[in-house]
Design a protein around this motif. Structure first.
Motif, short mmCIF file in Angstrom:
data_model
loop_
_atom_site.label_atom_id
_atom_site.label_comp_id
_atom_site.label_asym_id
_atom_site.label_seq_id
_atom_site.Cartn_x
_atom_site.Cartn_y
_atom_site.Cartn_z
N GLN A 245 0.93 -0.99 -0.30
CA GLN A 245 -0.12 -0.07 0.02
C GLN A 245 0.90 1.34 -0.01
O GLN A 245 2.05 1.35 0.61
CB GLN A 245 -0.70 -0.12 1.43
N ARG A 246 0.04 2.08 -1.05
CA ARG A 246 1.16 3.46 -1.32
C ARG A 246 0.05 4.82 -0.91
O ARG A 246 -1.18 4.29 -1.03
CB ARG A 246 1.51 3.83 -2.51
N PRO A 247 0.53 5.38 0.35
CA PRO A 247 -0.66 6.98 -0.19
C PRO A 247 -0.50 7.98 -1.16
O PRO A 247 0.62 8.02 -2.28
CB PRO A 247 0.20 7.99 1.39
N VAL A 248 -1.72 8.61 -1.49
CA VAL A 248 -1.85 9.45 -2.43
C VAL A 248 -2.95 10.42 -2.24
O VAL A 248 -3.97 10.25 -1.63
CB VAL A 248 -2.50 8.43 -3.48
N ILE A 249 -2.55 11.25 -2.78
CA ILE A 249 -3.50 13.42 -2.46
C ILE A 249 -4.19 12.68 -3.08
O ILE A 249 -3.98 12.82 -4.25
CB ILE A 249 -2.03 13.97 -1.91
N LYS A 250 -5.49 13.20 -2.41
CA LYS A 250 -5.98 13.95 -3.62
C LYS A 250 -6.85 15.04 -2.72
O LYS A 250 -7.34 15.38 -1.83
CB LYS A 250 -7.31 12.46 -3.99
N TYR A 267 -6.93 15.08 0.75
CA TYR A 267 -7.00 13.96 1.80
C TYR A 267 -6.38 13.66 0.97
O TYR A 267 -5.77 12.82 -0.30
CB TYR A 267 -8.82 13.67 2.03
N VAL A 268 -5.87 12.22 1.78
CA VAL A 268 -4.98 10.63 2.25
C VAL A 268 -6.09 9.67 1.44
O VAL A 268 -6.77 9.38 3.01
CB VAL A 268 -4.08 10.92 2.66
N VAL A 269 -5.48 8.85 0.80
CA VAL A 269 -6.39 7.12 1.10
C VAL A 269 -5.04 6.44 0.51
O VAL A 269 -4.09 6.98 0.22
CB VAL A 269 -7.18 7.36 -0.69
N TYR A 270 -5.11 5.35 1.01
CA TYR A 270 -4.12 4.28 0.70
C TYR A 270 -4.49 3.21 -0.36
O TYR A 270 -5.80 2.51 -0.39
CB TYR A 270 -4.22 3.52 2.10
N GLU A 271 -4.09 3.61 -1.31
CA GLU A 271 -4.11 1.99 -2.37
C GLU A 271 -3.29 0.95 -2.21
O GLU A 271 -2.25 1.39 -2.09
CB GLU A 271 -4.12 3.23 -3.50
N ASN A 272 -3.86 -0.09 -2.67
CA ASN A 272 -2.69 -1.26 -3.14
C ASN A 272 -2.48 -0.63 -4.41
O ASN A 272 -2.39 -1.27 -5.65
CB ASN A 272 -3.69 -2.74 -3.15
N TYR A 273 -1.13 -1.32 -4.59
CA TYR A 273 -0.07 -2.17 -5.40
C TYR A 273 0.69 -3.56 -5.89
O TYR A 273 1.41 -3.25 -4.43
CB TYR A 273 0.93 -0.81 -6.39
#
Length: 321
Positions: A245-250, A267-273
């Motif tokens: 998982q890595r943080p993504v700023i949206k 805001y920050v969300v965590y997405e899988n890769y």
């Protein structure tokens, strides 16, 4: 194991062969002398018997000294002894047993000892034991023989043989206890005299050993390839997919008001890769390797046997010339 080597010396009909038959506890080892006084032994004969205490007695019965048929000179007798002993490379005689019959009227001891001295050298008397056999004719003769032995400084032993009864022809074996006592007394006496070293055979033995060692040392070293297996450790890689998982700023509108006025907030969300990574496992494998090793040389006894056949054969040819 202790080995004792004795030579039987004496005129015919003094009980030499009967001595062998008695001490070996058999009656057919050799034919004894006949009543006509003729010699029955013209070759060296060997008999081996086991004694108590782990001792082995090697008995060499020689051609009769002063042979009744004059078939052998004393020089020929010595030659036959050395010829016979060369095969086994017996290099010393523990004792010469000089036989004298108590029953006979003649005294042959001095003559036989003199003949031994002429044949084997003056030092041989230090290796002699007089064996007094058969029933005595008189106490005076027995005392006389004992006095002669004392004068000559040669030890003496009394010996009674198994025999055939003259009247019945029945074989009479010696009492086992008496035989044991006789044997023990004889062995004790042998221990008191000096060994007679056969210098010719000792030199032959030394020559054989020297040549055997030379041949063994001169033989080139042989090598052979040896294989061996070892275990070799190694790391085995494994590539695998790992989910992270890595943080993504949206951005998003800041509420309904934000939509009207055009304002956003982050805001920050965590997405899988998925990512590939390599891991290593400790493993081991067998590997075959080779190397050169020296082949062990044959034991020295192998070379001794070869040289012995050559040297002993040459020695015997020389004796017979």
């Amino acid at each position: 194991m202790v080995e004792l080597n004795v030579m039987l010396i004496g005129d015919t009909r003094v009980g030499k062969t009967s001595f062998v038959n008695t001490i070996a506890n058999r009656r057919d080892w050799k034919r004894v002398g006949g009543d006509n006084g003729e010699s029955t032994t013209i070759e060296v004969s060997e008999c081996t018997t086991q004694l108590s205490g782990g001792k082995t007695l090697n008995i060499y019965d020689t051609p009769g000294m002063n042979d009744s048929q004059l078939r052998l000179s004393n020089k020929e007798i010595r030659t036959k002894l050395e010829y016979h002993l060369s095969t086994s490379l017996t290099t010393a005689v523990d004792a010469f047993l000089v036989f004298e019959s108590l029953r006979s009227e003649a005294i042959t001891m001095r003559r036989n000892l003199a003949t031994l001295t002429q044949t084997f050298g003056p030092q041989v008397t230090q290796s002699c034991i007089v064996v007094l056999t058969k029933e005595p004719q008189s106490e005076a003769r027995t005392r006389n023989l004992q006095q002669i032995c004392s004068d000559l400084k040669v030890p003496a032993v009394f010996w009674e043989n198994s025999h055939v009864e003259p009247d019945s022809g029945v074989w009479k074996s010696l009492d086992p206890n008496k035989l044991t006592a006789q044997v023990n007394n004889l062995i004790t006496k042998i221990g008191t005299v000096k060994k007679y070293e056969l210098t010719t055979l000792q030199a032959l033995k030394n020559e054989i050993n020297t040549e055997a060692n030379r041949r063994r040392n001169a033989e080139p070293t042989q090598y052979e390839t040896k294989s061996y297996t070892i275990q070799v450790p190694y790391l085995e890689p494994e590539v695998r997919n790992v989910t992270k998982q890595r943080p993504v700023i949206k951005d998003k509108w800041d509420g309904e008001v934000g939509k009207w006025i055009g304002r956003k907030k982050q805001y920050v969300v965590y997405e899988n890769y998925t990512e590939q990574e390599t891991i290593y496992h400790e493993r081991s494998r067998n590997e075959t390797k080779t190397h050169q090793v020296a082949v062990p040389k044959k034991p020295i006894e192998y070379y001794v046997d070869i040289v012995k056949k050559e040297r002993v054969a040459a020695f015997k040819r020389q004796l017979m010339q």
